[in-house]
Design a protein around this motif. Sequence first.
Motif, PDB file in Angstrom:
ATOM      1  N   ASN A   1      27.475 -28.186  -0.845  1.00  0.00           N
ATOM      2  CA  ASN A   1      28.368 -27.645  -1.860  1.00  0.00           C
ATOM      3  C   ASN A   1      29.739 -27.372  -1.275  1.00  0.00           C
TER       4      ASN A   1
ATOM      5  N   THR B   1      32.035 -25.062  -9.574  1.00  0.00           N
ATOM      6  CA  THR B   1      31.494 -26.412  -9.496  1.00  0.00           C
ATOM      7  C   THR B   1      30.628 -26.540  -8.257  1.00  0.00           C
TER       8      THR B   1
ATOM      9  N   ASN C   1      26.508 -32.685  -8.078  1.00  0.00           N
ATOM     10  CA  ASN C   1      25.504 -32.993  -9.090  1.00  0.00           C
ATOM     11  C   ASN C   1      24.530 -33.999  -8.496  1.00  0.00           C
TER      12      ASN C   1
ATOM     13  N   SER D   1      24.605 -33.031 -16.096  1.00  0.00           N
ATOM     14  CA  SER D   1      25.297 -31.843 -15.629  1.00  0.00           C
ATOM     15  C   SER D   1      24.410 -31.093 -14.654  1.00  0.00           C
ATOM     16  N   THR D   2      25.045 -30.213 -13.896  1.00  0.00           N
ATOM     17  CA  THR D   2      24.252 -29.400 -12.983  1.00  0.00           C
ATOM     18  C   THR D   2      23.291 -28.513 -13.751  1.00  0.00           C
TER      19      THR D   2
ATOM     20  N   VAL E   1      20.225 -30.529 -14.264  1.00  0.00           N
ATOM     21  CA  VAL E   1      19.473 -30.662 -13.006  1.00  0.00           C
ATOM     22  C   VAL E   1      18.690 -29.391 -12.741  1.00  0.00           C
ATOM     23  N   LYS E   2      19.407 -28.256 -12.855  1.00  0.00           N
ATOM     24  CA  LYS E   2      18.777 -26.990 -12.537  1.00  0.00           C
ATOM     25  C   LYS E   2      17.643 -26.690 -13.497  1.00  0.00           C
TER      26      LYS E   2
ATOM     27  N   HIS F   1      22.692 -23.129  -6.150  1.00  0.00           N
ATOM     28  CA  HIS F   1      23.739 -23.437  -7.117  1.00  0.00           C
ATOM     29  C   HIS F   1      24.134 -22.198  -7.905  1.00  0.00           C
TER      30      HIS F   1
END
Lengths: 225, 198
Positions: free
Chosen positions: A24, B54, B57, B63-64, B67-68, B123
């Motif tokens: 990240n 952000t 990805n 989008s994240t 995914v999550k 994240h």
Amino acid sequence: MKRAGPLITLFAGLLLGLFMLSLNATTGEPAPTSLDRSAVSPPASPTPPASPPASPAQPRVPAVRSPSPAPPRDAKYAGRTQDDRASVAITLRKGKAVAYYCDGRTQEAWLRGDVAADGSMRLKSKSGATLDGRVEADKVDGTVTVQNAGHPFTAARAAKPAGVYRATTEVRGTKVDGGWIVLQNGRQVGIVNRDGEPAAAPPIDPRTGAVTIDGEQVTARPVAP
Amino acid sequence: MSVDPNARPQDRPSGGPNGQSPGGAARCAVPVLVGAAVAVVLGVYGRFHDPAGTAFNLAGFSSTGAVKSWLATAAFAFGLVQLLSATAMYGRLPGVRPAAWTPVLHRWSGRVAFLLAVPVAVHCLYALGYQTQSARAAWHSLLGCFFFGAFSAKMLLLRIERLPGWLLPAVGGLVFAALTVLWLTSALWFFRTFGVTT
């Protein structure tokens, strides 16, 4: 007897977490996809200086989705209109763009569209506003047309915390939709719509996006296409 | 896992703070304190670092958030396996006798669930931070930190012998309950708000 399994599990999780965190940290800001692409084919437009070295995260990022010639690299731009009455901010990502035009009082437009390989774009809003622009080196030159009035602008390359922010929420039954543009010098404009009624927005904390609207704490998030 | 559901609590007085061979409560205190520390550290990090907004990805997802949501859903599914295999191990699953592979199933489904949850948490903490604006976000933030603290405590408790018989099921139950609420306040909310998208 001491079982090692649980400890190994915990350490595996810790390592995975730190690994993701480092991914990240290295990919979060200037998204790496365009780096990827410019390595394969020469960039169609002059690109800003290369960002941090390629990271191992690149393969995990979605591969090229838009047609082959590389569109301009992912970036954020922010600036004022020529008449200095409104701000314009644009976020480019994977060949798509989202822009926000906002005068901080009554006029605003969210515009979306594709960016061509030569860096030109024509973005449209739901209400019929348009943005014609072109990425040139470290800026975007263009014109926003809102309610049949054209507003030429120049938006320079921007980095966090400058950029476009949006917050949508509901405060005591009222649909609240706020948009903000934070400029490179920290100056910001914003509009909050309450059930579609636009009004000047209270400032956000550009570092966290925190803003208090009608007594309610909400978080404005960076907008990406 | 050779858990004895009938193990008796240890009531010897504490043998010392260094955790070498202290008595019942003190021996459990170290894992619980470590778990608490994990939860607090996560919460403090989420609260005080600037949310990046952000993060990267995964290929193939829009989008994240998607995914999550799917990672969390998978983790929750393995969490259900956890619940069932644990109940079976303790002989509380009607009509099911624990097999030799039940503990193995429990261990590995737990590991998989945990490792699936880690990227989601990274994240959350990195991009979103600890939020309290809405009840959903507040509960999710709180329980997210609690979950990893409780899980750490559970893992460390497993290494301690002769625990009170009720302790592991209680902590495991807390972990599972937290995971359930986490899923309800995130993935289910996401699917209901944005549709079941990938």
